[in-house]
Scaffold this motif. Sequence first.
Motif, PDB file in Angstrom:
ATOM      1  N   THR A  17       0.847  -1.159   0.017  1.00 37.58           N
ATOM      2  CA  THR A  17       0.093   0.064   0.002  1.00 37.58           C
ATOM      3  C   THR A  17       0.876   1.218   0.050  1.00 37.58           C
ATOM      4  OG1 THR A  17      -0.083  -0.016   2.370  1.00 37.58           O
ATOM      5  CG2 THR A  17      -2.080  -1.081   1.138  1.00 37.58           C
ATOM      6  N   ALA A  18       0.252   2.334  -0.409  1.00 35.21           N
ATOM      7  CA  ALA A  18       0.838   3.619  -0.312  1.00 35.21           C
ATOM      8  C   ALA A  18      -0.094   4.684  -0.097  1.00 35.21           C
ATOM      9  CB  ALA A  18       1.604   4.089  -1.915  1.00 35.21           C
ATOM     10  N   ARG A  19       0.331   5.673   0.618  1.00 35.43           N
ATOM     11  CA  ARG A  19      -0.443   6.728   1.038  1.00 35.43           C
ATOM     12  C   ARG A  19      -0.083   8.148   0.366  1.00 35.43           C
ATOM     13  NH1 ARG A  19      -3.454   6.990   6.228  1.00 35.43           N
ATOM     14  NH2 ARG A  19      -2.617   5.235   6.532  1.00 35.43           N
ATOM     15  N   LEU A  20      -0.964   8.505  -0.051  1.00 31.83           N
ATOM     16  CA  LEU A  20      -0.662   9.955  -0.839  1.00 31.83           C
ATOM     17  C   LEU A  20      -1.449  11.152  -0.238  1.00 31.83           C
ATOM     18  CD1 LEU A  20      -0.754   7.606  -3.211  1.00 31.83           C
ATOM     19  CD2 LEU A  20      -0.444   9.385  -4.675  1.00 31.83           C
ATOM     20  N   TYR A  48      -4.832  12.292 -12.105  1.00 29.34           N
ATOM     21  CA  TYR A  48      -3.455  12.742 -11.954  1.00 29.34           C
ATOM     22  C   TYR A  48      -2.332  11.505 -12.277  1.00 29.34           C
ATOM     23  CZ  TYR A  48      -3.481   9.717  -7.766  1.00 29.34           C
ATOM     24  OH  TYR A  48      -3.646   8.707  -6.980  1.00 29.34           O
ATOM     25  N   GLN A  49      -1.329  11.963 -12.575  1.00 29.89           N
ATOM     26  CA  GLN A  49       0.041  10.848 -12.800  1.00 29.89           C
ATOM     27  C   GLN A  49       0.928  11.476 -11.942  1.00 29.89           C
ATOM     28  OE1 GLN A  49      -0.014  11.049 -17.147  1.00 29.89           O
ATOM     29  NE2 GLN A  49      -1.102   8.851 -16.973  1.00 29.89           N
ATOM     30  N   VAL A  50       1.552  10.630 -10.889  1.00 32.64           N
ATOM     31  CA  VAL A  50       2.487  11.067 -10.273  1.00 32.64           C
ATOM     32  C   VAL A  50       3.876  11.041 -10.929  1.00 32.64           C
ATOM     33  CG1 VAL A  50       1.504  10.611  -8.103  1.00 32.64           C
ATOM     34  CG2 VAL A  50       2.891   8.846  -9.378  1.00 32.64           C
ATOM     35  N   PHE A  58       0.470  16.751  -4.843  1.00 31.12           N
ATOM     36  CA  PHE A  58       0.680  16.241  -3.360  1.00 31.12           C
ATOM     37  C   PHE A  58       1.878  16.867  -2.437  1.00 31.12           C
ATOM     38  CE2 PHE A  58      -0.772  13.473  -6.665  1.00 31.12           C
ATOM     39  CZ  PHE A  58      -1.804  12.711  -5.933  1.00 31.12           C
ATOM     40  N   ALA A  59       1.214  16.614  -1.134  1.00 28.56           N
ATOM     41  CA  ALA A  59       2.249  17.314  -0.145  1.00 28.56           C
ATOM     42  C   ALA A  59       3.049  16.091   0.497  1.00 28.56           C
ATOM     43  CB  ALA A  59       1.507  17.951   1.081  1.00 28.56           C
ATOM     44  N   ALA A  60       2.701  14.983   0.380  1.00 26.16           N
ATOM     45  CA  ALA A  60       3.575  13.974   0.850  1.00 26.16           C
ATOM     46  C   ALA A  60       2.952  12.574   0.129  1.00 26.16           C
ATOM     47  CB  ALA A  60       3.441  13.576   2.500  1.00 26.16           C
ATOM     48  N   ILE A  61       4.015  11.660   0.220  1.00 27.90           N
ATOM     49  CA  ILE A  61       3.794  10.356  -0.534  1.00 27.90           C
ATOM     50  C   ILE A  61       4.656   9.408   0.485  1.00 27.90           C
ATOM     51  CG2 ILE A  61       4.063   8.588  -2.278  1.00 27.90           C
ATOM     52  CD1 ILE A  61       3.727  10.982  -4.141  1.00 27.90           C
ATOM     53  N   THR A  67       4.329   1.119  -6.273  1.00 29.05           N
ATOM     54  CA  THR A  67       2.982   0.599  -5.873  1.00 29.05           C
ATOM     55  C   THR A  67       1.731   1.561  -6.463  1.00 29.05           C
ATOM     56  OG1 THR A  67       3.990  -0.471  -4.020  1.00 29.05           O
ATOM     57  CG2 THR A  67       1.711   0.108  -3.961  1.00 29.05           C
ATOM     58  N   ILE A  68       2.350   2.870  -6.240  1.00 29.85           N
ATOM     59  CA  ILE A  68       1.345   3.992  -6.999  1.00 29.85           C
ATOM     60  C   ILE A  68       1.078   3.748  -8.091  1.00 29.85           C
ATOM     61  CG2 ILE A  68       1.138   6.248  -7.265  1.00 29.85           C
ATOM     62  CD1 ILE A  68       2.646   6.586  -4.758  1.00 29.85           C
TER      63      ILE A  68
END
Length: 88
Positions: A17-20, A48-50, A58-61, A67-68
């Motif tokens: 998992t990843a948290r955006l 969106y595409q990181v 985004f402020a943080a990943i 994974t994203i």
Amino acid sequence: AIVCARDGQIVWQDADTARLTMRDLTPQSIGRYLAAAGEVALSSVGAYQVEGCGIGLFAAIDGSHFTILGVPILPLLAFLRDKELIDT
């Protein structure tokens, strides 16, 4: 998540998992983003595409970039190397 199977049997699996965390966005900043991203924003879940200009939303990943993008590639590569299916 990813699963490798052989002859109908699961031989390896992994889930990650990843948290955006999105930054505070104004209608103007969203408009500027959409203008910069163009039609590609409409082809992505969440618009969106990181890996492109969407990273600026985004402020943080927290978690793996891969994974994203959809595949926990580093654990997969480790499995394939362990099974001597790749050598890189």
